[in-house]
Design a protein around this motif. Structure first.
Motif, PDB file in Angstrom:
ATOM      1  N   ILE A  91       0.837  -1.207   0.000  1.00 28.51           N
ATOM      2  CA  ILE A  91       0.000   0.000   0.000  1.00 28.51           C
ATOM      3  C   ILE A  91       0.871   1.255   0.000  1.00 28.51           C
ATOM      4  O   ILE A  91       0.637   2.190  -0.765  1.00 28.51           O
ATOM      5  CB  ILE A  91      -0.944   0.017   1.232  1.00 28.51           C
ATOM      6  N   VAL A  92       1.890   1.269   0.849  1.00 24.26           N
ATOM      7  CA  VAL A  92       2.790   2.425   0.907  1.00 24.26           C
ATOM      8  C   VAL A  92       3.485   2.612  -0.433  1.00 24.26           C
ATOM      9  O   VAL A  92       3.584   3.732  -0.955  1.00 24.26           O
ATOM     10  CB  VAL A  92       3.825   2.260   2.050  1.00 24.26           C
ATOM     11  N   LEU A  93       3.960   1.522  -1.024  1.00 29.30           N
ATOM     12  CA  LEU A  93       4.618   1.590  -2.322  1.00 29.30           C
ATOM     13  C   LEU A  93       3.663   2.115  -3.395  1.00 29.30           C
ATOM     14  O   LEU A  93       4.003   3.026  -4.151  1.00 29.30           O
ATOM     15  CB  LEU A  93       5.154   0.212  -2.721  1.00 29.30           C
ATOM     16  N   ALA A  94       2.455   1.552  -3.457  1.00 40.18           N
ATOM     17  CA  ALA A  94       1.478   1.988  -4.462  1.00 40.18           C
ATOM     18  C   ALA A  94       1.153   3.471  -4.306  1.00 40.18           C
ATOM     19  O   ALA A  94       1.127   4.214  -5.297  1.00 40.18           O
ATOM     20  CB  ALA A  94       0.207   1.147  -4.354  1.00 40.18           C
ATOM     21  N   ASN A  95       0.900   3.917  -3.080  1.00 40.06           N
ATOM     22  CA  ASN A  95       0.597   5.337  -2.858  1.00 40.06           C
ATOM     23  C   ASN A  95       1.773   6.218  -3.269  1.00 40.06           C
ATOM     24  O   ASN A  95       1.579   7.277  -3.870  1.00 40.06           O
ATOM     25  CB  ASN A  95       0.241   5.585  -1.386  1.00 40.06           C
ATOM     26  N   GLY A  96       2.999   5.784  -2.963  1.00 44.54           N
ATOM     27  CA  GLY A  96       4.179   6.569  -3.312  1.00 44.54           C
ATOM     28  C   GLY A  96       4.412   6.665  -4.802  1.00 44.54           C
ATOM     29  O   GLY A  96       4.784   7.717  -5.320  1.00 44.54           O
ATOM     30  N   VAL A  97       4.174   5.578  -5.516  1.00 42.51           N
ATOM     31  CA  VAL A  97       4.394   5.568  -6.960  1.00 42.51           C
ATOM     32  C   VAL A  97       3.314   6.366  -7.682  1.00 42.51           C
ATOM     33  O   VAL A  97       3.602   7.222  -8.506  1.00 42.51           O
ATOM     34  CB  VAL A  97       4.447   4.114  -7.498  1.00 42.51           C
ATOM     35  N   ILE A  98       2.058   6.105  -7.368  1.00 44.22           N
ATOM     36  CA  ILE A  98       0.964   6.721  -8.120  1.00 44.22           C
ATOM     37  C   ILE A  98       0.850   8.218  -7.842  1.00 44.22           C
ATOM     38  O   ILE A  98       0.324   8.974  -8.652  1.00 44.22           O
ATOM     39  CB  ILE A  98      -0.381   5.992  -7.860  1.00 44.22           C
ATOM     40  N   ARG A  99       1.381   8.656  -6.712  1.00 46.36           N
ATOM     41  CA  ARG A  99       1.346  10.083  -6.375  1.00 46.36           C
ATOM     42  C   ARG A  99       2.033  10.928  -7.449  1.00 46.36           C
ATOM     43  O   ARG A  99       1.738  12.099  -7.613  1.00 46.36           O
ATOM     44  CB  ARG A  99       2.020  10.287  -5.018  1.00 46.36           C
ATOM     45  N   HIS A 100       2.948  10.337  -8.208  1.00 44.92           N
ATOM     46  CA  HIS A 100       3.673  11.072  -9.252  1.00 44.92           C
ATOM     47  C   HIS A 100       2.822  11.316 -10.497  1.00 44.92           C
ATOM     48  O   HIS A 100       3.178  12.142 -11.338  1.00 44.92           O
ATOM     49  CB  HIS A 100       4.951  10.325  -9.643  1.00 44.92           C
ATOM     50  N   ASN A 101       1.726  10.599 -10.636  1.00 42.19           N
ATOM     51  CA  ASN A 101       0.842  10.785 -11.786  1.00 42.19           C
ATOM     52  C   ASN A 101       0.082  12.100 -11.614  1.00 42.19           C
ATOM     53  O   ASN A 101      -0.608  12.304 -10.614  1.00 42.19           O
ATOM     54  CB  ASN A 101      -0.141   9.606 -11.888  1.00 42.19           C
ATOM     55  N   GLN A 102       0.193  12.984 -12.570  1.00 40.37           N
ATOM     56  CA  GLN A 102      -0.471  14.282 -12.496  1.00 40.37           C
ATOM     57  C   GLN A 102      -1.910  14.243 -12.990  1.00 40.37           C
ATOM     58  O   GLN A 102      -2.673  15.171 -12.749  1.00 40.37           O
ATOM     59  CB  GLN A 102       0.324  15.319 -13.313  1.00 40.37           C
TER      60      GLN A 102
END
Length: 181
Positions: A91-102
């Motif tokens: 979950i932490v990884l997914a939130n961290g990665v997808i946060r970069h999508n504008q």
């Protein structure tokens, strides 16, 4: 056909009192226009999807369709952020990665499955190295006592399997590609 022949459009519109589209993040321009035409008389229209999954723009999918659905159809948006599949690390990884999508609505997945398990990210210069790394990880898991039937390698599309298969073959590790003929 629906635009040039109003009688056919009217016939198809009459067939549906409500339209529900699942995986709406995968809708492309043609599909969006067809859905718009079919639902025009009643707008009894529900879209279910995840704008965070539009990053692949699969087969012409456009994030603007799901992101603008609320405004375009005066719709109510409901967020389902609880994740019932993954542990904290994922979950932490997914939130961290997808946060970069504008091109997304701001939201965070919520943890429901606890904190155990391990999550790791590996970057590879090419697909051969990726395949070799995965095969080595399978071999290491076997050495630790994990049965092959308990190991899975997930890919987005079948085209990603050849480098993994080649590396597994080189290490004499039997495998099955699910869904493959």
């Amino acid at each position: 056909l629906l635009v040039r022949h109003p009688d056919i459009l009217k016939e198809w519109q009459a067939r549906y009192r409500a339209v529900l589209v699942d995986e709406f993040q995968d809708v492309n321009q043609a599909q969006a226009e067809i859905l718009d035409l079919l639902t025009a008389p009643h707008r009894n229209y529900m879209a279910i999807g995840d704008d965070d999954q539009t990053i692949y723009e699969w087969r012409g999918a456009d994030p603007s369709f799901i992101l603008n659905f609320e405004r375009r159809y005066h719709a109510q948006v409901y967020f389902m952020t609880e994740n019932f599949r993954c542990k904290a690390g994922q979950i932490v990884l997914a939130n961290g990665v997808i946060r970069h999508n504008q091109k997304r609505r701001a939201k965070e997945l919520q943890l429901t499955q606890g904190f155990d398990g391990v999550t790791a990210v590996y970057a590879h210069g090419d697909t051969e190295r990726m395949g070799n790394t995965i095969a080595q990880q399978v071999k290491a898991a076997q050495a630790e006592g994990l049965a092959l039937k308990e190991i899975a390698v997930l890919v987005r599309v079948y085209a990603q399997t050849p480098p993994v298969e080649q590396a597994l073959i080189a290490l004499d590790i039997p495998y099955v590609v699910e869904g493959d003929l």
